[in-house]
Design an enzyme around this catalytic site. Structure first.
Site, PDB file in Angstrom:
ATOM      1  N   LYS A  77       0.820  -0.892   0.182  1.00 12.05           N
ATOM      2  CA  LYS A  77       0.179   0.053   0.010  1.00 12.05           C
ATOM      3  C   LYS A  77       0.470   1.035   0.289  1.00 12.05           C
ATOM      4  O   LYS A  77       0.638   2.658  -0.350  1.00 12.05           O
ATOM      5  CB  LYS A  77      -0.906   0.151   1.350  1.00 12.05           C
ATOM      6  CG  LYS A  77      -1.781  -1.419   1.175  1.00 12.05           C
ATOM      7  CD  LYS A  77      -2.439  -0.746   2.150  1.00 12.05           C
ATOM      8  CE  LYS A  77      -3.983  -1.604   1.782  1.00 12.05           C
ATOM      9  NZ  LYS A  77      -5.343  -1.776   3.072  1.00 12.05           N
ATOM     10  N   ASP A 134     -10.032   3.108   2.197  1.00 12.77           N
ATOM     11  CA  ASP A 134     -10.225   2.167   3.667  1.00 12.77           C
ATOM     12  C   ASP A 134     -10.698   3.365   4.685  1.00 12.77           C
ATOM     13  O   ASP A 134     -11.958   2.579   5.200  1.00 12.77           O
ATOM     14  CB  ASP A 134      -8.725   1.539   4.276  1.00 12.77           C
ATOM     15  CG  ASP A 134      -8.395   0.758   3.286  1.00 12.77           C
ATOM     16  OD1 ASP A 134      -9.196  -0.302   2.555  1.00 12.77           O
ATOM     17  OD2 ASP A 134      -6.864   0.071   3.355  1.00 12.77           O
TER      18      ASP A 134
END
Ligand code: ATR
Length: 281
Positions: free
Chosen positions: A72, A108
């Site tokens: 990420k 997220d």
């Protein structure tokens, strides 16, 4: 399911490992529900081949991918643009390919906030206590502040990590404090466990449950088990509980919207996640 043809649009997920992911089931169910000739595939990408894999998004004309552990942060230098929120968080979980121009987003935190919203829990004006200061905590904390949280108190085993995250968040809004241990929970409205404690049956609780009160909303980002010992204790104290399945669903729903421009069929996506989890039990 529409059969794969010469015009099938490909999306997917880059991870290492990737075999555990529920995202292909969720997104393929969504494409099917809308009758889209799209597919979502798992790609096992090792860290040393991440740059090549990202170049492959352009070369092969994938519409986009999700990015999961451990890529990420490492993926960011390979992208052409970084969305503001992903830049603040310092991590990307979704890439969109617009004719070879790759933009990184982070869905997220917004996914977490949406999962509260659908349960009628508002974040605006709420006092948050967050357990953990890792990657998941970062994305959730930035989204909570962006959604108008009144304050965030970060508790972490490694206090220096909590303090440095608090310092960064305070540049966005001066409302964040840090500590090594939680005291009374009476001054908080929402508690969020972002640590990995609760994934395994032998794990200690991330906080002393004796202080949990029935006005507290207790959230755990873990979704397997569906009810962690923390959530079980919270339920016994009369608190509202939220597990991490909604966050998984809504981060996917936001990514789906970015790729397709269509309204995500969240009921079909949720059913696919629940079926995928049930198959593991
Ligand atoms: P993620 O991306 O899932 O957030 P991470 O960045 O490795 O993963 O962060 C894990 C979080 O869980 C951290 O807050 C970590 O605390 P430390 O910063 O002190 O390492 C917390 N954590 C993990 N195992 C823990 C344990 N056994 N006790 C307390 N906290 C723990």
């Amino acid at each position: 399911m529409i059969g794969i043809s010469g015009t099938t649009v490909i999306t997917g997920i880059f991870g290492h490992p990737v075999s555990h992911t529920l995202s292909p089931a969720m997104h393929n169910a969504a494409f099917d529900a809308l009758g889209l000739n799209w597919r979502y595939l798992p790609f096992h990408v090792t860290p040393e081949r991440l740059g090549e894999a990202v170049a492959g998004i352009r070369a092969l004309g994938l519409r986009g991918v999700n990015v999961t552990v451990p890529h990420k942060e490492a993926v960011m230098p390979f992208l052409d643009r970084i969305d503001d929120e992903a830049g603040r968080i310092g991590a990307v979980n979704t890439i969109v390919n617009d004719d070879g121009v790759l933009t990184g987003y982070n869905t997220d935190g917004l996914g977490f906030v949406q999962s509260l919203k659908e349960l009628g829990v508002t974040v605006g004006g709420r006092r948050i206590i967050m357990l953990g200061a890792g990657g998941a905590a970062r994305s959730v904390a930035f989204a909570l502040l962006a959604s108008g949280a009144a304050s965030i108190h970060i508790i972490n085993r490694t206090v220096s990590r909590a303090s440095s995250l608090a310092d960064e968040l305070n540049r966005t809004k001066q409302a964040v404090t840090a500590a090594g241990e939680a005291g009374s929970l009476s001054g908080f409205d929402i508690m969020v466990n972002t640590t990995s404690l609760g994934l395994h049956a032998e794990d200690a609780l991330p906080v002393d449950p004796a202080h949990i009160h029935n006005k507290l909303v207790v959230c755990d980002l873990i979704y397997n088990p569906a009810e962690t010992p923390l959530l079980a204790a919270a339920r016994k104290h009369g608190a509202k509980t939220v597990n991490g399945l909604g966050m998984l669903l809504w981060q996917g729903a936001v990514a789906f919207r970015l790729w397709t421009g269509a309204e995500p069929p969240v009921d079909a996506m949720r059913r696919a996640l629940e079926a995928g989890l049930a198959a593991r039990r």
